[in-house]
Scaffold this motif. Structure first.
Motif, PDB file in Angstrom:
ATOM      1  N   ALA A  76       0.831  -1.207   0.000  1.00 34.11           N
ATOM      2  CA  ALA A  76       0.000   0.000   0.000  1.00 34.11           C
ATOM      3  C   ALA A  76       0.864   1.254   0.000  1.00 34.11           C
ATOM      4  N   VAL A  77       1.904   1.261   0.805  1.00 33.94           N
ATOM      5  CA  VAL A  77       2.811   2.407   0.864  1.00 33.94           C
ATOM      6  C   VAL A  77       3.519   2.600  -0.477  1.00 33.94           C
ATOM      7  N   LEU A  78       4.089   1.539  -1.008  1.00 27.95           N
ATOM      8  CA  LEU A  78       4.849   1.647  -2.251  1.00 27.95           C
ATOM      9  C   LEU A  78       3.992   2.113  -3.424  1.00 27.95           C
ATOM     10  N   ASN A  79       2.710   1.743  -3.410  1.00 25.84           N
ATOM     11  CA  ASN A  79       1.812   2.110  -4.507  1.00 25.84           C
ATOM     12  C   ASN A  79       0.981   3.359  -4.220  1.00 25.84           C
ATOM     13  N   GLY A  80       1.186   3.986  -3.075  1.00 23.28           N
ATOM     14  CA  GLY A  80       0.433   5.202  -2.752  1.00 23.28           C
ATOM     15  C   GLY A  80      -1.041   4.953  -2.508  1.00 23.28           C
ATOM     16  N   ALA A  81      -1.370   3.782  -1.981  1.00 21.31           N
ATOM     17  CA  ALA A  81      -2.767   3.412  -1.727  1.00 21.31           C
ATOM     18  C   ALA A  81      -3.098   3.636  -0.254  1.00 21.31           C
ATOM     19  N   SER A  82      -3.320   4.891   0.103  1.00 20.25           N
ATOM     20  CA  SER A  82      -3.580   5.226   1.506  1.00 20.25           C
ATOM     21  C   SER A  82      -4.843   4.551   2.036  1.00 20.25           C
ATOM     22  N   PHE A  83      -5.838   4.376   1.190  1.00 17.50           N
ATOM     23  CA  PHE A  83      -7.066   3.692   1.609  1.00 17.50           C
ATOM     24  C   PHE A  83      -6.733   2.288   2.116  1.00 17.50           C
ATOM     25  N   GLU A  84      -5.902   1.568   1.369  1.00 21.57           N
ATOM     26  CA  GLU A  84      -5.533   0.202   1.750  1.00 21.57           C
ATOM     27  C   GLU A  84      -4.670   0.199   3.009  1.00 21.57           C
ATOM     28  N   TYR A  85      -3.743   1.122   3.097  1.00 19.31           N
ATOM     29  CA  TYR A  85      -2.903   1.214   4.290  1.00 19.31           C
ATOM     30  C   TYR A  85      -3.783   1.430   5.524  1.00 19.31           C
ATOM     31  N   ASP A  86      -4.646   2.427   5.457  1.00 17.53           N
ATOM     32  CA  ASP A  86      -5.524   2.743   6.597  1.00 17.53           C
ATOM     33  C   ASP A  86      -6.437   1.571   6.950  1.00 17.53           C
TER      34      ASP A  86
END
Length: 175
Positions: A76-86
């Motif tokens: 999620a971090v590497l791909n800029g997917a903040s929704f998934e990280y959260d």
């Protein structure tokens, strides 16, 4: 701050009778029809396959929950997917991942805070996400720690969550 809206309509649960079966499966597995699934329900076959695949990856493999969640957070971090990280921070916490490690996956370089096996799966995550091709040396180290079933499951976890994060980013799915 202005955010770009989700690029497809959200399908509200219960509004399309032909989706009742898949919505029921989603509810049974996840307890709710999340924003991600409201996007996916624009295509019943995609939502159905997605739910089955991600249920297998998250709930039916031998990958320890803490390692799985570290890999998911890193993708999620590497791909800029903040929704998934959260969305996965609570799962990581429940799996026993420390706040220090949750924060450390956000750093460009892998921190010394990770145990050797955690670092190894995060190296794999970085290679698969950034370079796509996994070097023989790295795969050899993965194969020393996991049997063939485990290798497939670890690789599939990283691959599946690259799929998730890339869909989220492409369709502007965010909080």
């Amino acid at each position: 701050m202005t955010t770009t809206p989700v690029r497809v309509p959200l399908v509200q649960p219960g509004t399309r009778p032909e989706l009742a079966e898949i919505e029921s499966r989603i509810m049974a597995q996840r307890g709710r029809v999340s924003l991600l699934y409201q996007v996916l329900l624009n295509s019943g076959p995609i939502a159905s396959g997605w739910e089955r695949m991600l249920t297998a990856v998250r709930n039916q493999t031998g990958v320890p929950a803490d390692l799985r969640e570290l890999m998911i957070l890193r993708v999620a971090v590497l791909n800029g997917a903040s929704f998934e990280y959260d969305a996965h921070v609570p799962h990581a916490q429940k799996a026993g991942v420390s706040a220090e490690k949750i924060d450390a996956v956000r750093q460009e370089a892998l921190s010394g805070v990770f145990a050797p096996l955690e670092r190894l799966v995060l190296e794999l995550t970085d290679a698969m996400t950034r370079e796509i091709v996994v070097a023989e040396e790295l795969m050899g180290r993965i194969q020393q720690h996991f049997d063939p079933k485990g290798v497939v499951e670890v690789v599939a976890t990283v691959a599946a969550y690259n799929m998730v994060s890339r869909l989220l980013v492409a369709l502007n799915v965010a909080h």
